[in-house]
Write a protein that holds these residues in place. Sequence first.
Motif, PDB file in Angstrom:
ATOM      1  N   ILE A 138     -27.274 -10.817  55.923  1.00 38.00           N
ATOM      2  CA  ILE A 138     -26.527 -10.774  54.669  1.00 38.00           C
ATOM      3  C   ILE A 138     -27.367 -11.310  53.524  1.00 38.00           C
ATOM      4  N   ARG A 139     -28.072 -12.406  53.751  1.00 39.40           N
ATOM      5  CA  ARG A 139     -28.901 -12.969  52.688  1.00 39.40           C
ATOM      6  C   ARG A 139     -30.024 -12.022  52.281  1.00 39.40           C
ATOM      7  N   GLU A 140     -30.619 -11.343  53.264  1.00 40.70           N
ATOM      8  CA  GLU A 140     -31.802 -10.532  52.983  1.00 40.70           C
ATOM      9  C   GLU A 140     -31.459  -9.106  52.549  1.00 40.70           C
ATOM     10  N   HIS A 141     -30.409  -8.518  53.163  1.00 43.40           N
ATOM     11  CA  HIS A 141     -30.158  -7.094  52.943  1.00 43.40           C
ATOM     12  C   HIS A 141     -28.767  -6.765  52.417  1.00 43.40           C
ATOM     13  N   ARG A 142     -27.861  -7.770  52.390  1.00 43.18           N
ATOM     14  CA  ARG A 142     -26.469  -7.534  51.989  1.00 43.18           C
ATOM     15  C   ARG A 142     -25.791  -6.515  52.897  1.00 43.18           C
ATOM     16  N   THR A 143     -26.168  -6.520  54.165  1.00 43.44           N
ATOM     17  CA  THR A 143     -25.544  -5.642  55.149  1.00 43.44           C
ATOM     18  C   THR A 143     -25.106  -6.458  56.360  1.00 43.44           C
ATOM     19  N   VAL A 144     -24.194  -5.868  57.144  1.00 40.18           N
ATOM     20  CA  VAL A 144     -23.785  -6.418  58.433  1.00 40.18           C
ATOM     21  C   VAL A 144     -23.918  -5.294  59.449  1.00 40.18           C
ATOM     22  N   SER A 145     -24.860  -5.419  60.363  1.00 36.68           N
ATOM     23  CA  SER A 145     -25.103  -4.391  61.372  1.00 36.68           C
ATOM     24  C   SER A 145     -24.417  -4.769  62.670  1.00 36.68           C
ATOM     25  N   GLU A 197     -15.284 -10.103  50.011  1.00 44.54           N
ATOM     26  CA  GLU A 197     -14.305 -10.638  49.065  1.00 44.54           C
ATOM     27  C   GLU A 197     -14.491 -12.140  48.847  1.00 44.54           C
ATOM     28  N   ALA A 198     -14.781 -12.852  49.933  1.00 44.39           N
ATOM     29  CA  ALA A 198     -14.914 -14.309  49.833  1.00 44.39           C
ATOM     30  C   ALA A 198     -16.192 -14.722  49.108  1.00 44.39           C
ATOM     31  N   THR A 199     -17.262 -13.967  49.302  1.00 42.85           N
ATOM     32  CA  THR A 199     -18.557 -14.331  48.731  1.00 42.85           C
ATOM     33  C   THR A 199     -18.826 -13.670  47.387  1.00 42.85           C
ATOM     34  N   GLY A 200     -18.106 -12.588  47.100  1.00 41.93           N
ATOM     35  CA  GLY A 200     -18.388 -11.826  45.889  1.00 41.93           C
ATOM     36  C   GLY A 200     -19.641 -10.988  45.998  1.00 41.93           C
ATOM     37  N   LEU A 201     -20.135 -10.794  47.218  1.00 44.81           N
ATOM     38  CA  LEU A 201     -21.350 -10.013  47.437  1.00 44.81           C
ATOM     39  C   LEU A 201     -21.005  -8.564  47.783  1.00 44.81           C
ATOM     40  N   PRO A 202     -21.839  -7.609  47.380  1.00 46.44           N
ATOM     41  CA  PRO A 202     -21.600  -6.199  47.702  1.00 46.44           C
ATOM     42  C   PRO A 202     -22.062  -5.872  49.124  1.00 46.44           C
ATOM     43  N   LEU A 203     -21.321  -6.320  50.112  1.00 46.57           N
ATOM     44  CA  LEU A 203     -21.735  -6.160  51.502  1.00 46.57           C
ATOM     45  C   LEU A 203     -21.374  -4.786  52.035  1.00 46.57           C
ATOM     46  N   THR A 204     -22.242  -4.271  52.879  1.00 47.29           N
ATOM     47  CA  THR A 204     -22.031  -2.972  53.514  1.00 47.29           C
ATOM     48  C   THR A 204     -22.082  -3.135  55.025  1.00 47.29           C
ATOM     49  N   HIS A 205     -21.101  -2.556  55.709  1.00 47.93           N
ATOM     50  CA  HIS A 205     -21.126  -2.552  57.169  1.00 47.93           C
ATOM     51  C   HIS A 205     -21.993  -1.399  57.641  1.00 47.93           C
ATOM     52  N   ARG A 206     -22.883  -1.685  58.576  1.00 40.73           N
ATOM     53  CA  ARG A 206     -23.805  -0.677  59.111  1.00 40.73           C
ATOM     54  C   ARG A 206     -23.529  -0.512  60.594  1.00 40.73           C
ATOM     55  N   GLN A 207     -23.028   0.655  60.975  1.00 41.81           N
ATOM     56  CA  GLN A 207     -22.703   0.928  62.366  1.00 41.81           C
ATOM     57  C   GLN A 207     -23.949   1.342  63.140  1.00 41.81           C
ATOM     58  N   LEU A 208     -24.305   0.573  64.140  1.00 48.55           N
ATOM     59  CA  LEU A 208     -25.489   0.865  64.947  1.00 48.55           C
ATOM     60  C   LEU A 208     -25.138   1.782  66.109  1.00 48.55           C
ATOM     61  N   TRP A 262     -11.541 -18.966  56.803  1.00 44.97           N
ATOM     62  CA  TRP A 262     -12.864 -19.376  57.281  1.00 44.97           C
ATOM     63  C   TRP A 262     -13.944 -18.866  56.328  1.00 44.97           C
ATOM     64  N   ALA A 263     -13.836 -17.596  55.913  1.00 41.68           N
ATOM     65  CA  ALA A 263     -14.852 -17.005  55.039  1.00 41.68           C
ATOM     66  C   ALA A 263     -14.938 -17.744  53.711  1.00 41.68           C
ATOM     67  N   THR A 264     -13.804 -18.137  53.158  1.00 41.70           N
ATOM     68  CA  THR A 264     -13.806 -18.888  51.903  1.00 41.70           C
ATOM     69  C   THR A 264     -14.470 -20.246  52.081  1.00 41.70           C
ATOM     70  N   GLU A 265     -14.188 -20.911  53.202  1.00 40.35           N
ATOM     71  CA  GLU A 265     -14.800 -22.211  53.487  1.00 40.35           C
ATOM     72  C   GLU A 265     -16.324 -22.125  53.571  1.00 40.35           C
ATOM     73  N   HIS A 266     -16.833 -21.018  54.114  1.00 37.28           N
ATOM     74  CA  HIS A 266     -18.265 -20.899  54.398  1.00 37.28           C
ATOM     75  C   HIS A 266     -18.998 -19.944  53.457  1.00 37.28           C
ATOM     76  N   ALA A 267     -18.345 -19.499  52.406  1.00 33.91           N
ATOM     77  CA  ALA A 267     -18.923 -18.477  51.525  1.00 33.91           C
ATOM     78  C   ALA A 267     -20.279 -18.884  50.966  1.00 33.91           C
ATOM     79  N   ARG A 268     -20.435 -20.150  50.606  1.00 33.09           N
ATOM     80  CA  ARG A 268     -21.680 -20.598  49.968  1.00 33.09           C
ATOM     81  C   ARG A 268     -22.887 -20.437  50.896  1.00 33.09           C
ATOM     82  N   LEU A 269     -22.658 -20.423  52.208  1.00 32.45           N
ATOM     83  CA  LEU A 269     -23.771 -20.290  53.137  1.00 32.45           C
ATOM     84  C   LEU A 269     -24.407 -18.910  53.090  1.00 32.45           C
ATOM     85  N   PHE A 270     -23.641 -17.911  52.680  1.00 33.57           N
ATOM     86  CA  PHE A 270     -24.120 -16.531  52.730  1.00 33.57           C
ATOM     87  C   PHE A 270     -24.823 -16.102  51.437  1.00 33.57           C
ATOM     88  N   THR A 271     -24.712 -16.899  50.411  1.00 34.12           N
ATOM     89  CA  THR A 271     -25.246 -16.480  49.107  1.00 34.12           C
ATOM     90  C   THR A 271     -26.647 -17.002  48.874  1.00 34.12           C
TER      91      THR A 271
END
Length: 271
Positions: A138-145, A197-208, A262-271
């Motif tokens: 997420i930090r490097e690519h803004r994706t979740v594979s 939504e919690a981080t405000g980042l434009p995340l994309t899910h990537r189906q492997l 949980w995501a709101t609690e940990h959002a700062r870790l992903f940014t």
Amino acid sequence: MEILVCGATGHIGRHLVDQLLADGHRVRALTRTPHSADLPPGARRVQGDLTDASTLQEAFTGVDAVHLITFGGDDGADLTTGPEIVDLARRCGIDRATVLGGWSRTSVEDALSGSGITWTRLEPVEIMLNALDWLDEIREHRTVSAFAQWPSAMVHEADIASVARCALTRDGHGGKTYRLTGPEALTPAQRTRILAEATGLPLTHRQLNRAQERDRLAGHGFGDEYVEFGLRLATHPPDAADKVLDTVATVTGRSARTFAHWATEHARLFT
């Protein structure tokens, strides 16, 4: 009560230490490195290693109850020292225990059975904290594979600790196995949207696909046996993976926390 928390510096154990202290109990926190452990000042730090029961005498002496984990050492392997640990607990007069279990029993549960100690097994289906596995991507690519597509009824680590706290300090929980879930079952794609939504980042899910997942696991340095296990798990989830249960609410009297919480609690870790 005076309660010993094994795995006190872990994510679940740390929540349990905080909750027990907040309730006014005396807490001993077992750690292999007491001088560098991140623990609250109210907890008494005691040194010990669950893989070597000879190091546990001081920690176990004089406590009323103990929270046990079933793994230890640098590799996190299942403990083989269950008989020695439980025998020490029994000789020290400990009569109540909780056990954070995995998918199968270990030497700890086997030793507790018939020991005379009242004990409760905690079985989280999956822990929300596993979402931190996506942190670097997420930090490097803004994706979740992800290869797996099945929904998981993940439980917040603080809710696991809350159930342990109740079982350690209240009657009526001995001899029970508590399977623990959150209030909803979510796929990786749904979790990605919630994290966005919690981080405000434009995340994309990537189906492997299967080949991509094999390469991903191998790229993390996992051996062939683990890679094959990961592929099987992704395509054949545990039967209970998506079954939402009300165990947390029934035991603790409060609703289980959501993944959005949980995501709101940990959002700062992903940014």
